[in-house]
Design a protein around this motif. Structure first.
Motif, PDB file in Angstrom:
ATOM      1  N   HIS A   6     -22.097   5.083 -10.158  1.00 28.25           N
ATOM      2  CA  HIS A   6     -22.773   5.535 -11.386  1.00 28.25           C
ATOM      3  C   HIS A   6     -24.266   5.202 -11.367  1.00 28.25           C
ATOM      4  N   HIS A  31     -25.763  14.229 -12.616  1.00 28.08           N
ATOM      5  CA  HIS A  31     -24.714  13.204 -12.685  1.00 28.08           C
ATOM      6  C   HIS A  31     -24.160  13.101 -14.111  1.00 28.08           C
ATOM      7  N   CYS A  38     -21.329   7.551 -18.001  1.00 30.63           N
ATOM      8  CA  CYS A  38     -22.786   7.387 -18.051  1.00 30.63           C
ATOM      9  C   CYS A  38     -23.382   8.076 -19.280  1.00 30.63           C
TER      10      CYS A  38
HETATM   11 ZN   LIG Z   1     -21.746   7.837 -14.046  1.00 27.88          ZN
END
Ligand SMILES: [Zn+2]
Length: 226
Positions: A6, A31, A38
């Motif tokens: 992450h 991402h 996240c």
């Molecule tokens: Zn992440």
């Protein structure tokens, strides 16, 4: 998709503050689009940022301070609008391709980008330059590396952000699968090796726009003789 690697808290805080360079910000945006963990963490940091602003309110202000603050906020919002919501900005234009070179689906946060052709930069390694509308000088690169291919061991001047889109690679720090984000600090030397099952396509950016040319040069230097 299970994500094992992450964004760091520092990166998410800097993303929330609009403090990341344009290239890394796009990698992080890709991402975030696939990572609920996240995204939730980012929301926490944004809430903390808002709370800090609220705590600042009791400070005696000049009569025009509120208007001035609004102006600053609006300017920042305008500056952040492009990198934060790129898909919405161009989604109705019809100009954005639905597929990246190689036929893979384009991640939504890259919908307003232009993609260069795949260029051969070494044995089993191809690259496509990604052009960002908010910063045409920013260097964001799609890398397409063949199965079992080894990238040269390298260090960085700035942090290297790499988001895996297709396939997987491993280095001394872990194995990175689709959805994973690798953040390699400037103090780290690593040697990514694409796993043997198939080619790996990833989105990569290096912090510090002026240094990227040097990084890219070092990346491809072992492969080609100029
Ligand atoms: Zn992440």
């Amino acid at each position: 998709m299970t994500i094992h690697h992450h964004a760091t808290d520092e990166t998410l805080m800097r993303y929330a503050a609009g403090d990341l360079d344009a290239g890394p910000a796009r990698v992080v945006a890709v991402h975030l689009a696939g990572c609920p963990a996240c995204s939730a963490r980012l929301a926490q940091f944004e809430a903390v940022g808002g709370a800090v602003l609220e705590q600042m309110e009791p400070v005696p202000m000049a009569p025009d301070a509120f208007a001035a603050a609004l102006g600053i906020i609006e300017a920042e919002e305008a500056g952040r609008a492009a990198p934060r919501k790129p898909a919405a900005a161009r989604s109705s234009s019809g100009r954005a391709p639905s597929l990246l070179p190689g036929g893979i689906p384009i991640p939504a946060p890259l919908a307003d980008c232009e993609f260069g052709p795949w260029r051969w930069i070494g044995i089993g390694v191809r690259a496509s330059a990604v052009r960002l509308p908010e910063d045409p000088e920013a260097r964001l690169t799609l890398l397409r590396v063949g199965p079992g291919r080894k990238l040269p061991e390298h260090g960085h001047v700035g942090t290297e952000f790499t988001q895996v889109l297709v396939g997987s690679f491993s280095d001394g720090y872990g194995r990175y699968l689709p959805g994973d984000l690798s953040e390699m600090g400037h103090e780290i030397e690593h040697q990514p090796i694409v796993d043997p099952e198939g080619e790996c396509i990833c989105l990569a950016a290096l912090e510090g726009g002026m240094r990227l040319t040097g990084f890219f040069g070092r990346l491809i230097q072992p492969f080609i003789k100029l």
